[in-house]
Design a protein around this motif. Structure first.
Motif, short mmCIF file in Angstrom:
data_model
loop_
_atom_site.label_atom_id
_atom_site.label_comp_id
_atom_site.label_asym_id
_atom_site.label_seq_id
_atom_site.Cartn_x
_atom_site.Cartn_y
_atom_site.Cartn_z
N ILE A 1 45.35 -80.21 -56.82
CA ILE A 1 44.32 -79.49 -56.07
C ILE A 1 44.70 -78.03 -56.22
N ALA A 2 44.07 -77.35 -57.16
CA ALA A 2 44.47 -75.99 -57.52
C ALA A 2 43.30 -75.03 -57.33
N GLU A 3 43.59 -73.82 -56.88
CA GLU A 3 42.52 -72.89 -56.53
C GLU A 3 41.59 -72.61 -57.69
N GLU A 4 42.12 -72.45 -58.89
CA GLU A 4 41.27 -72.09 -60.02
C GLU A 4 40.81 -73.31 -60.82
N GLY A 5 41.03 -74.50 -60.28
CA GLY A 5 40.44 -75.70 -60.85
C GLY A 5 41.19 -76.36 -61.98
N THR A 6 42.42 -75.94 -62.25
CA THR A 6 43.20 -76.56 -63.32
C THR A 6 43.69 -77.93 -62.87
N GLY A 7 43.55 -78.93 -63.73
CA GLY A 7 43.98 -80.28 -63.38
C GLY A 7 42.97 -80.99 -62.51
N GLU A 8 43.26 -82.26 -62.20
CA GLU A 8 42.34 -83.08 -61.42
C GLU A 8 43.08 -83.75 -60.26
N LYS A 9 42.39 -83.87 -59.14
CA LYS A 9 42.94 -84.54 -57.97
C LYS A 9 43.00 -86.04 -58.22
N LYS A 10 44.06 -86.68 -57.69
CA LYS A 10 44.17 -88.14 -57.73
C LYS A 10 43.98 -88.68 -56.33
N GLU A 11 43.03 -89.56 -56.15
CA GLU A 11 42.74 -90.14 -54.84
C GLU A 11 43.82 -91.13 -54.44
#
Length: 266
Positions: free
Chosen positions: A67-77
């Protein structure tokens, strides 16, 4: 999960990224600023720093999402996630004000397990991990022992996007000014919370916050012996946009002031 080992590796990584950010600080050209929204600025420094962090954090805990401010990577539920702000205090950075930080937290589905806030100008690295205590440059730190708000120094942030509740917020600010040693506005929620953990501020409050602003600070304050809640006194302080972090001796008094104006006057 070996949180002590993770802490060592993330500290080394933050130092590497600090070298890049501080190398860009002097002589930064404001023409490189982009706007994500009103007063919400970003630059190539934020974006590059985040990519550097995500690349290495992926190696430290490969199973974690982001969970990164500039949107790098993806969150895992339902799994581990890094919560990353590569440059908390971007507005300060852009204007040449020397208060900004890297903020990194590692969180499972419910709780933060590790957090680091690296204030880059003073090269102060605040970090904590669950059950392991809180540290400033590897020395243990604790929140203030002050029990009277009137003898405390309080930090806050000012709204820059959502101004709907400005009248209530101004009443809170006025009340806090009258019943403390004063208010400070550093321009970085991550730094504010790190300073609470280190006992420099007795408390910090702000609203309209993002998880990457506060996640690392939450465990810093908690492991240093402080209390962290939302404005209702509950636990929705990471994703709920409201934050009160304070030394135990003043938390209740600060919460009382906030609740009186925030809720009772609606």
């Amino acid at each position: 999960m070996d949180l002590a080992s993770i802490a060592r590796q993330v500290k080394e990584l933050s130092q590497q990224v600090r070298t890049f950010i501080m190398g860009e600080f002097n002589g930064f050209d404001r023409d490189h600023v982009e706007y994500k929204g009103m007063n919400d600025m970003v630059s190539y420094v934020d974006k590059t720093a985040e990519k550097m962090l995500v690349e290495k954090l992926s190696q430290i805990v490969p199973e974690a999402g982001f969970i990164a401010e500039e949107g790098t990577g993806e969150k895992k539920e339902g799994d581990w996630n890094w919560i990353v702000d590569p440059l908390d205090g971007t507005t300060n950075f852009i204007h040449g004000v020397p208060t900004f930080a890297i903020s990194i937290a590692l969180m499972d589905e419910e709780n933060v397990a590790f957090g680091l806030v690296h204030e880059l100008n003073l090269d102060e690295c605040f970090y904590a991990y669950r059950g392991g205590g809180a540290y400033l440059n590897d020395k243990p730190m604790m929140v203030s022992k002050q029990t009277k708000l009137k003898k405390g120094l309080v930090a806050t942030g000012f709204p820059f996007i959502d101004f709907v509740k400005m009248p209530q917020y101004m009443e809170i600010l006025t009340d806090m000014m009258k019943h403390s040693h004063g208010l400070r506005r550093m321009g970085s929620a991550a730094v504010d919370m790190a300073y609470v953990a280190a006992g420099r501020f007795e408390g910090f409050f702000e609203y309209n916050l993002k998880p990457w602003d506060v996640a690392a600070g939450v465990i810093l304050v908690e492991e240093a012996g402080g209390n962290v809640t939302d404005f209702k006194g509950g636990t929705d302080h990471i994703f709920g946009k409201e934050m009160l972090a304070a030394a135990p001796g003043v938390h209740a008094d600060m919460l009382k002031v906030i609740q009186h104006w925030w809720f009772d006057k609606e």
